[in-house]
Design an enzyme around this catalytic site. Structure first.
Site, PDB file in Angstrom:
ATOM      1  N   TYR A   1      -6.343   8.765   1.300  1.00 59.08           N
ATOM      2  CA  TYR A   1      -6.469   9.493   2.572  1.00 59.08           C
ATOM      3  C   TYR A   1      -5.283  10.434   2.751  1.00 59.08           C
ATOM      4  CZ  TYR A   1      -3.189   5.950   4.222  1.00 59.08           C
ATOM      5  OH  TYR A   1      -2.089   5.158   4.362  1.00 59.08           O
TER       6      TYR A   1
ATOM      7  N   HIS B   1       0.869  -1.179   0.000  1.00 59.63           N
ATOM      8  CA  HIS B   1       0.000   0.000   0.000  1.00 59.63           C
ATOM      9  C   HIS B   1       0.902   1.225   0.000  1.00 59.63           C
ATOM     10  CE1 HIS B   1      -2.665   3.023   1.539  1.00 59.63           C
ATOM     11  NE2 HIS B   1      -2.103   3.013   2.720  1.00 59.63           N
TER      12      HIS B   1
ATOM     13  N   ASP C   1     -27.444 -20.102  18.770  1.00 59.76           N
ATOM     14  CA  ASP C   1     -28.713 -20.769  19.041  1.00 59.76           C
ATOM     15  C   ASP C   1     -28.732 -22.044  18.201  1.00 59.76           C
ATOM     16  OD1 ASP C   1     -29.097 -19.474  16.585  1.00 59.76           O
ATOM     17  OD2 ASP C   1     -31.260 -19.324  16.895  1.00 59.76           O
TER      18      ASP C   1
HETATM   19  P1  FAD Z   1       3.296  -5.467  13.079  1.00 60.40           P
HETATM   20  O1  FAD Z   1       3.412  -4.063  13.457  1.00 60.40           O
HETATM   21  O2  FAD Z   1       3.819  -5.829  11.744  1.00 60.40           O
HETATM   22  O3  FAD Z   1       4.003  -6.302  14.184  1.00 60.40           O
HETATM   23  C1  FAD Z   1       4.302  -7.673  14.021  1.00 60.40           C
HETATM   24  C2  FAD Z   1       5.679  -7.896  14.567  1.00 60.40           C
HETATM   25  O4  FAD Z   1       5.932  -9.273  14.656  1.00 60.40           O
HETATM   26  C3  FAD Z   1       6.751  -7.294  13.688  1.00 60.40           C
HETATM   27  O5  FAD Z   1       7.408  -6.270  14.358  1.00 60.40           O
HETATM   28  C4  FAD Z   1       7.628  -8.472  13.348  1.00 60.40           C
HETATM   29  O6  FAD Z   1       8.990  -8.140  13.276  1.00 60.40           O
HETATM   30  C5  FAD Z   1       7.329  -9.452  14.466  1.00 60.40           C
HETATM   31  N1  FAD Z   1       7.605 -10.826  14.104  1.00 60.40           N
HETATM   32  C6  FAD Z   1       7.182 -11.463  12.987  1.00 60.40           C
HETATM   33  N2  FAD Z   1       7.661 -12.707  12.960  1.00 60.40           N
HETATM   34  C7  FAD Z   1       8.357 -12.903  14.091  1.00 60.40           C
HETATM   35  C8  FAD Z   1       9.085 -13.994  14.630  1.00 60.40           C
HETATM   36  N3  FAD Z   1       9.176 -15.153  13.979  1.00 60.40           N
HETATM   37  N4  FAD Z   1       9.690 -13.826  15.819  1.00 60.40           N
HETATM   38  C9  FAD Z   1       9.612 -12.657  16.482  1.00 60.40           C
HETATM   39  N5  FAD Z   1       8.962 -11.588  16.009  1.00 60.40           N
HETATM   40  C10 FAD Z   1       8.323 -11.706  14.827  1.00 60.40           C
HETATM   41  N6  FAD Z   1      -3.602   1.231  10.188  1.00 60.40           N
HETATM   42  C11 FAD Z   1      -4.375   2.187  10.725  1.00 60.40           C
HETATM   43  O7  FAD Z   1      -5.143   1.910  11.619  1.00 60.40           O
HETATM   44  N7  FAD Z   1      -4.322   3.473  10.281  1.00 60.40           N
HETATM   45  C12 FAD Z   1      -3.495   3.845   9.287  1.00 60.40           C
HETATM   46  O8  FAD Z   1      -3.440   5.010   8.900  1.00 60.40           O
HETATM   47  C13 FAD Z   1      -2.693   2.860   8.678  1.00 60.40           C
HETATM   48  N8  FAD Z   1      -1.915   3.184   7.652  1.00 60.40           N
HETATM   49  C14 FAD Z   1      -1.065   2.254   7.140  1.00 60.40           C
HETATM   50  C15 FAD Z   1      -0.198   2.641   6.141  1.00 60.40           C
HETATM   51  C16 FAD Z   1       0.714   1.750   5.654  1.00 60.40           C
HETATM   52  C17 FAD Z   1       1.647   2.197   4.589  1.00 60.40           C
HETATM   53  C18 FAD Z   1       0.713   0.426   6.142  1.00 60.40           C
HETATM   54  C19 FAD Z   1       1.675  -0.567   5.635  1.00 60.40           C
HETATM   55  C20 FAD Z   1      -0.162   0.026   7.117  1.00 60.40           C
HETATM   56  C21 FAD Z   1      -1.079   0.927   7.637  1.00 60.40           C
HETATM   57  N9  FAD Z   1      -1.991   0.575   8.614  1.00 60.40           N
HETATM   58  C22 FAD Z   1      -2.767   1.533   9.180  1.00 60.40           C
HETATM   59  C23 FAD Z   1      -2.116  -0.824   9.072  1.00 60.40           C
HETATM   60  C24 FAD Z   1      -1.365  -1.044  10.364  1.00 60.40           C
HETATM   61  O9  FAD Z   1      -0.111  -0.499  10.257  1.00 60.40           O
HETATM   62  C25 FAD Z   1      -1.250  -2.516  10.702  1.00 60.40           C
HETATM   63  O10 FAD Z   1      -2.466  -3.148  10.501  1.00 60.40           O
HETATM   64  C26 FAD Z   1      -0.798  -2.720  12.140  1.00 60.40           C
HETATM   65  O11 FAD Z   1       0.312  -1.936  12.417  1.00 60.40           O
HETATM   66  C27 FAD Z   1      -0.493  -4.183  12.412  1.00 60.40           C
HETATM   67  O12 FAD Z   1       0.037  -4.304  13.698  1.00 60.40           O
HETATM   68  P2  FAD Z   1       0.640  -5.686  14.180  1.00 60.40           P
HETATM   69  O13 FAD Z   1       1.124  -5.504  15.557  1.00 60.40           O
HETATM   70  O14 FAD Z   1      -0.353  -6.750  13.932  1.00 60.40           O
HETATM   71  O15 FAD Z   1       1.810  -6.004  13.157  1.00 60.40           O
END
Ligand code: FAD
Length: 799
Positions: A247, A216, A531
């Protein structure tokens, strides 16, 4: 906790707040800017959503982020939001969104272009038709919030950066330990919050997480002349132009622009880079300028001062899209391995809270049916489905979607044995859980009258046909055949089957073989988890008609160790025809040597019979409020069963009827639909199912809570005075105060009324009370009516 993004830290924080003391969070990247989606999310928080659950999760999130700070810096900027309409269709949709927000307790307003310009002076108000604004929306500082939460619970929580989970140890289906590249952690509980890496990590435990990482685009501009000297991070409201899938937010004297306009750029979870492989954060990809040409023109058109800027800090970030666009939450089939995936920053705070409640208290305080990890049918976790649907969710992220809008691909996936016959009759098929389900039949067009055509207009007339009205009345007058195959049915067998089902059901199941019992499954808080219709086919054999695979998981999760019980989903491989209407007996009896008389086959009983040569389990129940039977057989006999019933019905004027008629028939009769009229946010008493609760039958889940019923609101039947047909989710007002919301709505063709079911305070739930329902920003007077409107004594069912 696996993953140091917003979801991992929010869940850890709430667990610590609830008193847990030994929580370790491992993160493969550095902390707190870990390189996942959270690290580069611009943090826009738009709380409005058609789902009450998702909207509530966002509201809880705003509350949480607003309460946090780090080093004196806030974690949330409450600058408000505006969603603008540049097409008439969007303007209408903004009214619908305003209605949802009102129903879900989120203050919002519809404003003029001039007012929008006053709030955001960069905007060209000549380009818009109006806007929808939510004053409490704003900007989350997600990474800061992670650190603030972590530091505030730093005793009970330890965090371990640059620690990658590489495997799981599992014994007898239960988690025993997590293996990392820095050692092993013995634990019987882990919560996977791995974002776009989720599928890859879950696979190490043999668990499928159906989500698709999609790129994105996000871009920051150079300085905007009109903002020269602005040092505050943000003062302008956040802005969304859904008609252009874009946005905007302010970054002090610059602007940020996000776009979903381009075709979905999918990246398999397996192929996401590791931290050490590039200087770029692993959740981002090189910017693809060709995809930003048109969005940039659109951005400059809406905000003309951007024309004088350059685009800088451009990247394609990745985040998760599931087949239905909703999060994946709950315990996986590996005991102790929980999943919290596909969550936006917007919902991260609320998701952490409900996950902690679920783990600590045994049930979340908010209904999570739409996010349940068990909601996916087997096809829905296949790679091709996840890719196709994930891509489509990306395309549609800001589209105006009608609730009955049909997915186009991949179809057809599942068909009943009657599919060929239904096609011959000109069925219009709608999809549900992969099944092709007839919605109405062109063969019934000849039954349509001009009155039927006149009853619906606008949104309520979309994805609807007056043929459904004709099918409704034909069922009431004569007899109709409904394909009930997609209804999920489970077989529960074994010496301890009764004990297990008794421990889950509100109603008494210790009844003779051949009995059918309608009951609720409740959670520990007394909320309606499902249900069910439970048929006793033998002392140790039950068939459970239920609402989906989450019910299968719920039953299985409560099998006591060593118990003699087997539970299996028999939906695939079997089929069902519902034969209902006053002439149902005349249709069925000639086909069978078994006794279908009123005395010989009582209401709410079941038995094995033959219809012609076809072995059938027939049960005398009806979800449409007419005499008749559900006829179950194995799929191989399905076509023969259909043909026999169809032929026998010809002299009686039988029709095949679809789900649109089924829906209006059940609402007219006052039958509740789980997931719409009630779910865990409601107890059986509030939702009108108190008659299923037998507190004196012995222990069952939710019994203690149900001994003290919630008594503040009630689901009641409204009729809309001017006949307007609603769609559901509309707010209900009494003296200008929001008092509730609509669940189901339809036109009842036999009672000739527009009907809506709505939760209202008990003091208003009296026949004759007057309320108002707001539909597309217009109020309509409604009257609380008797419930049900059709055949209140049930005499049609019992004769
Ligand atoms: P992440 O932040 O990706 O965290 C997951 C973590 O798990 C990572 O840090 C990763 O390193 C770690 N991990 C993975 N595998 C392992 C492993 N094997 N061992 C240890 N650690 C591991 N959302 C909004 O609400 N508003 C917005 O304006 C918005 N804008 C966005 C714009 C962009 C460009 C993008 C890409 C996303 C946007 N989003 C937005 C979406 C939002 O950023 C994500 O949905 C959200 O941050 C996901 O959070 P998370 O904690 O699930 O994942």
């Amino acid at each position: 906790m696996i993953g140091g993004g917003i979801v991992g830290f929010s869940t850890a924080y709430h667990l610590a707040q609830k008193g847990w003391t030994d929580i370790a969070l491992v993160e493969q990247g550095p902390l707190f800017e870990a390189g996942g989606s959270t690290s580069h999310a611009p943090g826009l928080v738009f709380q409005t959503n058609g789902s009450r659950t998702i909207c509530e999760l966002a509201q809880q999130t705003v509350k949480l982020y607003s309460s946090l700070s780090l080093g004196g810096q806030p974690c949330f900027h409450s600058v408000g939001s505006m969603e603008v309409a540049i097409t008439p269709q969007r303007l209408e949709d903004l009214k619908r969104r305003h209605g949802w927000a009102t129903s879900w307790g989120l203050p919002s307003e519809l404003i003029t272009p001039a007012e929008a310009k006053r709030r955001l002076p960069l905007l060209d108000d000549r380009k818009i038709l109006g806007a929808y604004a939510v004053p409490s929306d704003g900007l989350a500082k997600a990474v800061r919030a992670c650190e603030a939460m972590a530091r505030s619970v730093s005793g009970p929580l330890t965090w371990h950066a640059r620690t990658t989970v590489t495997g799981f140890e599992i014994a007898s289906g239960k988690l025993v330990a997590i293996v990392t590249d820095r050692g092993r952690i013995e634990t019987n509980l882990a919560i996977l919050c791995g974002g776009i890496w989720g599928p890859r990590v879950a696979k190490l435990a043999g668990v499928r997480v159906p989500l698709m990482p999609v790129q994105h685009q996000y871009v920051r501009t150079s300085r905007v002349k009109e903002l020269t000297g602005e040092t505050r991070e943000v003062v302008h409201p956040i802005l969304c132009n859904q008609d252009r899938a874009m946005y905007f937010r302010q970054h002090a004297d610059c602007y940020g622009v996000g776009s979903y306009q381009h075709e979905p750029l999918l990246v398999e979870s397996e192929k996401i880079r590791k931290h050490e492989e590039s200087a770029m954060p692993p959740a981002s990809m090189p910017f693809t300028p060709e995809h930003f040409v048109k969005p940039w023109q659109d951005a400059c058109e809406l905000l003309p001062p951007l024309r004088a800027t350059e685009t800088r800090e451009k990247f394609n970030g990745m985040f998760s899209f599931t087949p239905d666009g909703l999060p994946v939450l709950g315990e996986s089939h590996v005991g102790g391995l929980w999943i919290a995936e596909a969550v936006w920053v917007t919902h991260g705070g609320g998701v952490g809270k409900v996950m902690a409640e679920w783990l600590v208290d045994g049930a979340p305080s908010l209904d999570l049916r739409e996010c349940d990890i068990n909601r996916f049918d087997p096809h829905a976790t296949s790679p091709s489905y996840v890719r196709a649907r994930g891509a489509q969710q990306y395309r549609e992220v800001y589209d105006v979607i009608h609730p009955l809008q049909q997915m186009e691909q991949p179809r057809p996936l599942r068909t009943s044995p009657f599919y060929i016959r239904q096609k011959e009759l000109g069925a219009t098929f709608f999809e549900g859980r992969g099944w092709e389900r007839p919605q109405w039949f062109a063969s019934n067009e000849k039954l349509v009258t001009s009155v039927m055509r006149s009853k619906r207009s606008g949104w309520a007339a979309q994805n609807w046909s007056p043929i459904a009205a004709a099918e409704h009345l034909a069922t009431r007058d004569r007899v109709a055949m409904f394909d009930m195959t997609p209804l999920v049915r489970l077989e529960v067998t074994g010496r301890d089957a009764l004990t297990l089902l008794q421990s889950l059901s509100t109603n008494q199941l210790a009844k003779p073989v051949g009995s059918v019992v309608y009951a609720c499954f409740c959670d520990a808080r007394g909320g309606v988890k499902s249900d069910v219709t439970i048929t006793r086919l033998a002392e140790d054999h039950f068939q459970v008609g239920c609402n989906g695979l989450p019910d299968l998981a719920w039953i299985r999760a409560h099998i006591a160790s060593g118990a003699d019980v087997q539970v299996r989903d028999i939906t695939p491989g079997t089929c069902c025809v519902g034969v209902w209407g006053p002439r149902a007996r005349d249709l069925v009896q000639p086909l069978s040597a078994d006794d279908f008389s009123n005395g010989g086959f009582r209401y709410f009983t079941a038995r094995r019979v033959h219809i012609g040569e076809v072995p059938v389990m027939a049960q005398r129940v009806s979800y449409v409020g007419e005499l008749g039977w559900e006829m179950y057989t194995t799929s191989d006999y399905g076509m023969r069963l259909w043909d026999l019933l169809w032929r026998s019905g010809q002299p009686l004027g039988v029709i095949a009827a679809g789900r649109a008629a089924f829906e209006s028939l059940r609402i007219e009769k006052g039958y509740r639909l789980w997931g719409v009229d009630m779910y865990t946010d409601h107890d059986p008493y509030e939702s009108g199912l108190g008659f299923t609760v037998k507190l004196d039958k012995g222990e069952f889940i939710g019994r203690a809570a149900l001994a003290k019923p919630r008594q503040s609101r009630k689901l009641c039947c409204l009729t809309i005075d001017d006949g307007t047909v609603l769609m559901g989710k509309e707010p209900v007002f009494a003296q200008d105060r929001v008092v509730g919301y609509v669940t189901s709505a339809t036109y009842g063709f036999a009672v000739d009324r527009s009907i809506a079911y709505a939760y209202v305070p008990v003091e208003l739930a009296r026949e004759g009370s007057i309320v108002e329902v707001e539909y597309f920003n217009k109020r309509h007077r409604a009257t609380v009516a008797s419930d049900p409107l059709y055949d209140p004594k049930g005499s049609k069912l019992r004769n």
